[in-house]
Design an enzyme around this catalytic site. Structure first.
Site, PDB file in Angstrom:
ATOM      1  N   ARG A 247      44.701  20.536  39.521  1.00  0.00           N
ATOM      2  CA  ARG A 247      45.227  19.533  40.437  1.00  0.00           C
ATOM      3  C   ARG A 247      44.615  19.574  41.832  1.00  0.00           C
ATOM      4  O   ARG A 247      44.715  18.594  42.559  1.00  0.00           O
ATOM      5  CB  ARG A 247      46.743  19.686  40.559  1.00  0.00           C
ATOM      6  CG  ARG A 247      47.507  19.429  39.275  1.00  0.00           C
ATOM      7  CD  ARG A 247      47.421  17.972  38.824  1.00  0.00           C
ATOM      8  NE  ARG A 247      48.343  17.709  37.725  1.00  0.00           N
ATOM      9  CZ  ARG A 247      49.613  17.370  37.874  1.00  0.00           C
ATOM     10  NH1 ARG A 247      50.125  17.247  39.087  1.00  0.00           N
ATOM     11  NH2 ARG A 247      50.360  17.156  36.823  1.00  0.00           N
TER      12      ARG A 247
ATOM     13  N   HIS B 199      49.770  24.126  38.216  1.00  0.00           N
ATOM     14  CA  HIS B 199      49.842  24.448  39.636  1.00  0.00           C
ATOM     15  C   HIS B 199      49.964  25.961  39.786  1.00  0.00           C
ATOM     16  O   HIS B 199      50.580  26.624  38.940  1.00  0.00           O
ATOM     17  CB  HIS B 199      51.077  23.826  40.285  1.00  0.00           C
ATOM     18  CG  HIS B 199      50.934  22.397  40.680  1.00  0.00           C
ATOM     19  ND1 HIS B 199      52.009  21.527  40.693  1.00  0.00           N
ATOM     20  CD2 HIS B 199      49.873  21.678  41.113  1.00  0.00           C
ATOM     21  CE1 HIS B 199      51.610  20.336  41.104  1.00  0.00           C
ATOM     22  NE2 HIS B 199      50.309  20.406  41.353  1.00  0.00           N
TER      23      HIS B 199
ATOM     24  N   CYS C 277      59.149  24.079  42.774  1.00  0.00           N
ATOM     25  CA  CYS C 277      58.644  22.703  42.818  1.00  0.00           C
ATOM     26  C   CYS C 277      59.528  21.816  43.684  1.00  0.00           C
ATOM     27  O   CYS C 277      59.046  20.887  44.328  1.00  0.00           O
ATOM     28  CB  CYS C 277      58.562  22.115  41.413  1.00  0.00           C
ATOM     29  SG  CYS C 277      57.184  22.727  40.426  1.00  0.00           S
TER      30      CYS C 277
END
Length: 269
Positions: free
Chosen positions: A137, A166, A260
């Site tokens: 990403r 991630h 997150c």
């Protein structure tokens, strides 16, 4: 249990949460998601932070941006300066400007990035360095851009398993000096770097990594963690940490966990 040093977090209520597209292996639009359950679980996470003494600010959710709840991806804030996000997928593109605008309106110096990066999803800050993920990403050139803007050394780490797309799905800082991580998420060279930098790290099992147990938030004393990561919780307790398990199973349908949902604001104006 109170925290050792209160932190300031930015969160976004999952008002418009749904799973309507698939941009990581966790997302299955055909299975759907329950927005009301997601809101209830998110509120439990927010309450856990507040009970620990942390400050939680909120950004308004935007209709049509179901992943905006994952505030960590919206920016990186170090020393009171906000480095913005530029998302890899167009479905999330408008989130970057929305988060950067929130900081600009409150007087934070901001930088609109030239390179693709997803904020604290791939930038994790310790006392002296920032660990930065690449491979899925975030472009590695964004690591250099962040280092130049924030004036902190940035260490690049390559992710190799698409489930851990991630850095914050494969590693979390325990405090300013040590981390927990899942070795198989990293390239051989990056794993060697982690072993050299953190010889006393907590090593997570595949079972705990696969329930996003490493998408956790530690204030140096208390660790807010997905409830299913049982072995990791036991090891953290053995190391002297207080463990606060939370249920974010609905948000995990989009590949998210406690971290997150949580953007740390470092260095107040």
């Amino acid at each position: 249990m109170e925290c050792c040093m209160p932190k300031h977090f930015l969160m976004c209520r999952p008002e418009y949460f749904t799973v309507e597209y698939a941009i990581n292996p966790w997302m299955h639009p055909e299975a759907g998601a329950d927005r009301d359950v997601a809101v209830r679980q998110w509120e439990g996470l927010k309450a856990a932070y507040e009970e620990l003494g942390h400050e939680v600010s909120l950004i308004d959710p935007i209709e049509g941006l179901p992943d905006m709840v994952f505030a960590a991806n919206g920016a990186l804030v170090v020393g009171g300066r906000a480095y913005g996000a530029r998302f890899a997928y167009p479905q999330r593109g408008p989130e970057g400007p929305a988060y950067l605008r929130w900081f600009a309106e409150r007087g934070y110096p901001t930088l609109e990035p030239a390179h693709v990066n997803e904020g604290e999803g791939d930038f994790l800050t310790l006392d002296d360095v920032i660990l930065a993920g690449t491979g899925f990403r975030t472009d590695v050139v964004a690591h250099q851009e962040a280092q130049e803007y924030l004036g902190r050394p940035v260490i690049s780490l390559t992710l190799v398993d698409p489930r851990f797309y991630h850095l914050d799905t494969a590693l979390f800082p325990l405090d300013g000096r040590n981390v927990a991580y899942y070795p198989d998420a990293f390239s051989p060279g990056s794993l060697a770097v982690l072993r050299r930098m953190f010889p006393d790290a907590v090593i997570a099992s595949a079972r705990d990594a696969e329930v996003l147990g490493l998408n956790a938030v530690s204030d140096g004393k208390n660790v807010v963690i997905n409830a299913e990561a049982s072995d990791l919780q036991l090891e953290l307790k053995r190391r002297g940490y207080e463990v606060i398990p939370v249920d974010l199973s609905e948000l995990r349908k989009a590949g998210g966990g406690p971290k997150c949902c949580t953007l740390e604001i470092r260095g107040e104006n």
